[in-house]
Design an enzyme around this catalytic site. Sequence first.
Site, PDB file in Angstrom:
ATOM      1  N   HIS A  65     -28.251  -9.091  39.777  1.00  0.00           N
ATOM      2  CA  HIS A  65     -29.296  -8.851  38.763  1.00  0.00           C
ATOM      3  C   HIS A  65     -30.423  -9.883  38.845  1.00  0.00           C
ATOM      4  O   HIS A  65     -30.989 -10.294  37.832  1.00  0.00           O
ATOM      5  CB  HIS A  65     -28.696  -8.846  37.352  1.00  0.00           C
ATOM      6  CG  HIS A  65     -27.650  -7.808  37.139  1.00  0.00           C
ATOM      7  ND1 HIS A  65     -27.943  -6.497  36.825  1.00  0.00           N
ATOM      8  CD2 HIS A  65     -26.294  -7.874  37.216  1.00  0.00           C
ATOM      9  CE1 HIS A  65     -26.818  -5.799  36.707  1.00  0.00           C
ATOM     10  NE2 HIS A  65     -25.808  -6.616  36.957  1.00  0.00           N
ATOM     11  N   ASN A 138     -25.077  -1.306  32.405  1.00  0.00           N
ATOM     12  CA  ASN A 138     -25.808  -0.758  33.546  1.00  0.00           C
ATOM     13  C   ASN A 138     -26.368   0.610  33.190  1.00  0.00           C
ATOM     14  O   ASN A 138     -26.099   1.144  32.108  1.00  0.00           O
ATOM     15  CB  ASN A 138     -24.885  -0.621  34.767  1.00  0.00           C
ATOM     16  CG  ASN A 138     -24.547  -1.955  35.405  1.00  0.00           C
ATOM     17  OD1 ASN A 138     -25.308  -2.908  35.326  1.00  0.00           O
ATOM     18  ND2 ASN A 138     -23.388  -2.020  36.049  1.00  0.00           N
ATOM     19  N   TYR A 348     -19.276 -14.551  33.474  1.00  0.00           N
ATOM     20  CA  TYR A 348     -20.693 -14.587  33.107  1.00  0.00           C
ATOM     21  C   TYR A 348     -21.085 -15.928  32.495  1.00  0.00           C
ATOM     22  O   TYR A 348     -22.134 -16.483  32.822  1.00  0.00           O
ATOM     23  CB  TYR A 348     -21.024 -13.430  32.170  1.00  0.00           C
ATOM     24  CG  TYR A 348     -21.374 -12.169  32.912  1.00  0.00           C
ATOM     25  CD1 TYR A 348     -22.635 -11.614  32.824  1.00  0.00           C
ATOM     26  CD2 TYR A 348     -20.439 -11.533  33.726  1.00  0.00           C
ATOM     27  CE1 TYR A 348     -22.964 -10.461  33.517  1.00  0.00           C
ATOM     28  CE2 TYR A 348     -20.751 -10.388  34.422  1.00  0.00           C
ATOM     29  CZ  TYR A 348     -22.019  -9.849  34.318  1.00  0.00           C
ATOM     30  OH  TYR A 348     -22.337  -8.715  35.017  1.00  0.00           O
TER      31      TYR A 348
END
Length: 492
Positions: A65, A138, A348
Amino acid sequence: MDPYKYCPSSSFNTPHTTTNGGHPVYNDNSSLTVGTRGPVLLEDYQLIDKLAHFTRERIPERVVHARGATAKGFFEVTHDVSHLTCADFLRAPGVQTPLIVRFSTVIHERGSPETLRDPRGFAVKFYTREGNFDIVGNNFPVFFIRDAIKFPDVIHAFKPNPKSHIQESWRILDFCSHFPESLLTFAWFYDDVGIPQDYRHMEGFGVHSYTLINKAGKVNYVKFHWKPTCGVKCLMEDEAVRIGGTNHSHATQDLYDSIAAGNYPEWKLYFQIMDPDQEDRFDFDPLDTTKIWPEDIIPLIPVGRMVLNKNIDNFFAENEMLAFSPHMIVPGINFSNDKMLQTRIFAYGDTQRHRLGPNYLLLPVNAPKCAYHNNHYDGFMNFMHRDEEVDYFPSKYDPTRHAERHPIPNAVITGRRDRRVIEKEDNFKQAGDRYRSWAPDRQERFLRRWVDALSDPRLTLEIRSIWVSYWSQADKSFGQKLASRLNVRPTM
């Protein structure tokens, strides 16, 4: 002195240039030298400071990303869902919550064209009164794998070849041929939606199954869906080549220009709700990220609307330093046992600490907009001024107490420690259902893209045959057409 009064800010600019230390600069055009042509002096700290900062302007690129566009706006509840969740920001129709959204391509580098065939990221950060809530999703509702132990491998396969730095389809199809659960995601990837027209005409999905908890403690599984009010539009290959050849930032520019013109993009948020007591009724595992929940069985429930009505003020501060993580949840929303979700909760936050530092949540774009307090002190780039004497808990000298308890899932889990695949794999049915739902011209485009991908000369006959076998199990007719075009036979 107020410690925040003189914090660096564009609103505190001086009428003349200065160094980072605040010293006035009378000449920012010439280095300090011995004579007009002499060597540059090491004591020219104005020059050294400027160059040293310049060579450190870039931060590590996101591993996925990397290419993204950001906008700000609000979320407004339009339907009562208080019977499903005790989340404060969903407490009643009419409640508005500020948010920031980042759209992105997944695989390619920062600065790459936005017209490449690639999944798109759709990440939303809600600044609620109970802390930040992130939906890190997404534009596809499913993913290529169901167990995150293979996440580094699938990303490596999609990333450029480490020898040539060229993305090659043989690597993708070689890796995924070992994982038939990827078939449904490829039914999005090689479909028309594989290249969205822009971000405004793109759906969003939370992908994972989360849990909602109401005030009574009742738990339900939930999936999140974002539907654009202006509809879904995609680019065909020739359009993508034409647009990408003239403007590699077309989707970013479209989003920015639309908001600047007052044409605010809007999405509707929907829930899909499943009672955990009913999950065994289905022929698939509801916590499998490679599966959808059929909407004819589990219908969409309207929740609210998201409106993006403000462009960001600074790309670096509000895009590059913006950090999302699935671990950002609020009371009334919790995790499920989805294997991919469970591991993303760690990954993350960890990548943000690597990319931005241990205090990334102090950055204005990431910090909650509500009051907060803990004993996380110091670390690199901690710019919060604190004057407490007690940095531990509990203490007789500090009135800080625990927050009021809120409902959380309390299911009893038993089982043997093991490394296993799930029992209900069902890797082919949903891919076939999706293919059969399309018009003939759309099916033909899908077939052509598969033929092009599988015609890569680096792919072996064995790998081509595996994919023909997979698609033959999903839809016999499509498998036969694929085999005929490739002149191969399935291996199964």
